[in-house]
Scaffold this active site. Structure first.
Site, PDB file in Angstrom:
ATOM      1  N   LYS A  10     -15.405  17.167  42.441  1.00 22.60           N
ATOM      2  CA  LYS A  10     -14.138  16.555  42.853  1.00 22.60           C
ATOM      3  C   LYS A  10     -13.687  15.548  41.810  1.00 22.60           C
ATOM      4  CE  LYS A  10     -15.806  12.283  43.846  1.00 22.60           C
ATOM      5  NZ  LYS A  10     -15.393  11.028  43.162  1.00 22.60           N
ATOM      6  N   PRO A  95     -21.747  17.547  35.741  1.00 19.89           N
ATOM      7  CA  PRO A  95     -22.532  16.487  35.096  1.00 19.89           C
ATOM      8  C   PRO A  95     -23.088  15.491  36.116  1.00 19.89           C
ATOM      9  CG  PRO A  95     -20.484  16.851  33.903  1.00 19.89           C
ATOM     10  CD  PRO A  95     -20.387  17.650  35.168  1.00 19.89           C
ATOM     11  N   ALA A  98     -21.637  11.146  37.187  1.00 17.61           N
ATOM     12  CA  ALA A  98     -20.384  11.267  36.448  1.00 17.61           C
ATOM     13  C   ALA A  98     -19.149  10.846  37.230  1.00 17.61           C
ATOM     14  CB  ALA A  98     -20.204  12.711  35.976  1.00 17.61           C
ATOM     15  N   GLY A  99     -19.309  10.546  38.520  1.00 25.35           N
ATOM     16  CA  GLY A  99     -18.141  10.271  39.350  1.00 25.35           C
ATOM     17  C   GLY A  99     -17.449  11.530  39.834  1.00 25.35           C
ATOM     18  N   ALA A 101     -19.086  13.705  42.096  1.00 26.31           N
ATOM     19  CA  ALA A 101     -19.750  14.089  43.350  1.00 26.31           C
ATOM     20  C   ALA A 101     -20.680  15.281  43.189  1.00 26.31           C
ATOM     21  CB  ALA A 101     -18.736  14.348  44.464  1.00 26.31           C
ATOM     22  N   GLY A 102     -21.368  15.372  42.053  1.00 26.95           N
ATOM     23  CA  GLY A 102     -22.276  16.489  41.838  1.00 26.95           C
ATOM     24  C   GLY A 102     -23.398  16.542  42.858  1.00 26.95           C
ATOM     25  N   SER A 104     -23.426  15.073  45.884  1.00 28.99           N
ATOM     26  CA  SER A 104     -22.838  15.308  47.201  1.00 28.99           C
ATOM     27  C   SER A 104     -22.443  16.771  47.374  1.00 28.99           C
ATOM     28  CB  SER A 104     -21.619  14.406  47.410  1.00 28.99           C
ATOM     29  OG  SER A 104     -22.006  13.041  47.447  1.00 28.99           O
ATOM     30  N   ASP A 137     -19.597  11.023  50.315  1.00 32.71           N
ATOM     31  CA  ASP A 137     -18.738  12.066  49.751  1.00 32.71           C
ATOM     32  C   ASP A 137     -19.056  13.460  50.288  1.00 32.71           C
ATOM     33  OD1 ASP A 137     -17.164  10.417  48.198  1.00 32.71           O
ATOM     34  OD2 ASP A 137     -18.336  10.691  46.368  1.00 32.71           O
TER      35      ASP A 137
END
Length: 289
Positions: A10, A95, A98-99, A101-102, A104, A137
């Site tokens: 996301k 990644p 990374a921000g 949500a990998g 989540s 998330d």
């Protein structure tokens, strides 16, 4: 039997921290968008009576620390279904730290896969009720698409979907710890509050330019990302309609109305970012393959 799920990343088209809560969490206002970058989650029955994890990335923990493990544990506890043994295989493309949500997304993928594998037929809302206990998330990553997320990220409402566009993401060779990012907000506060009403109006009007110029993330006010200014300048010079940081960072993304412009910018970012991809919006958080 096995179930394979695409678990999508996301971006945050807008992120505002509204208030600090007494329970240690924060009330948020986020316009979140699923994108075509995804991890592949494969859940397979094993008869081992255990939860095991395999992954293509060596640095990812394969025990109870992994959110995929937490998701499976929470699922079996909530449904009271006996775990006869599963293996969760994770092919990571999103990644880490990374921000995007990998983690989540992986947790959401496990919940969706187990719901199919066990035949429990839980609704998305029921899966979200399990997911929010393991990560704020996760509910968004289950439902996905284009949503307004409030509360700690668990109160989700539909907004009109983003029009077709090209999204360039660029992550420098660092990670940002989410807890640290929020502690910086608690310490520093914010200088400027994003135009939330203006962004909601822009989303309802589905004007890509209008949306792009209103993108804002309050974490950018107190989280320092190396080369962020240079990366944003490159994206803008190549024709990005708007640029912003996703989540608590450090990934920077740009929205383009032209694929060639996005790919040109991607080529010019190789000296500034480790992970670079050109992708598009998608309408869901998880997809059973």
């Amino acid at each position: 039997m096995e179930i394979k799920v695409k678990a999508y990343a996301k971006i945050n088209l807008m992120l505002d921290i509204v208030a600090q809560r007494t329970d240690g969490y924060h009330d948020l206002f986020m316009i979140m968008q699923s994108i075509g970058l995804y991890d592949t989650i494969t859940v397979t029955e094993t008869k081992s009576k255990k939860i095991t994890i395999s992954c293509n990335i060596d640095s990812i923990p394969l025990d109870e620390r992994n959110i995929a493990h937490k998701a499976a544990t929470a699922y079996f506890k909530a449904t009271k279904i006996k775990n006869k043994g599963i293996n969760i295989d994770i092919i990571k493309r999103i990644p880490h730290a990374a921000g995007l949500a990998g983690g989540s997304a992986d947790g959401a993928g496990v919940l969706v896969a187990l719901n199919q594998l066990t035949g429990a037929n839980l609704t998305d809302d029921e899966l979200c009720a399990i997911g929010v206990k393991i990560g704020a998330d996760v509910p968004f990553c289950i439902k996905g698409g284009t949503l307004l997320a409030q509360g700690i990220g668990d109160v989700l409402n539909k907004v009109k979907p983003l029009r077709k566009c090209y999204i360039l993401i660029a992550k420098p060779d660092i990670g940002v710890n989410t807890a640290f990012a929020y502690s910086q907000f608690d310490k520093c506060g914010k200088i400027h509050t994003p135009d939330k009403f203006g962004m909601l109006c822009a989303m309802q009007g589905r004007d890509l330019n209008d949306i792009a110029i209103r993108m804002e993330n309050v974490f950018e006010q107190f989280i320092d990302v190396p080369n962020k200014v240079e990366m944003k300048c490159i994206m803008r010079d190549c024709g990005a309609l708007g640029v912003c940081m996703s989540g608590s960072g450090p990934t920077v993304f740009g929205i383009f109305d032209n694929k060639e412009k996005a790919e040109k910018a991607a080529d010019m970012l190789v000296d500034y970012a480790k992970d670079i991809a050109v992708t598009t919006p998608v309408s869901r958080g998880c997809k059973i393959v």
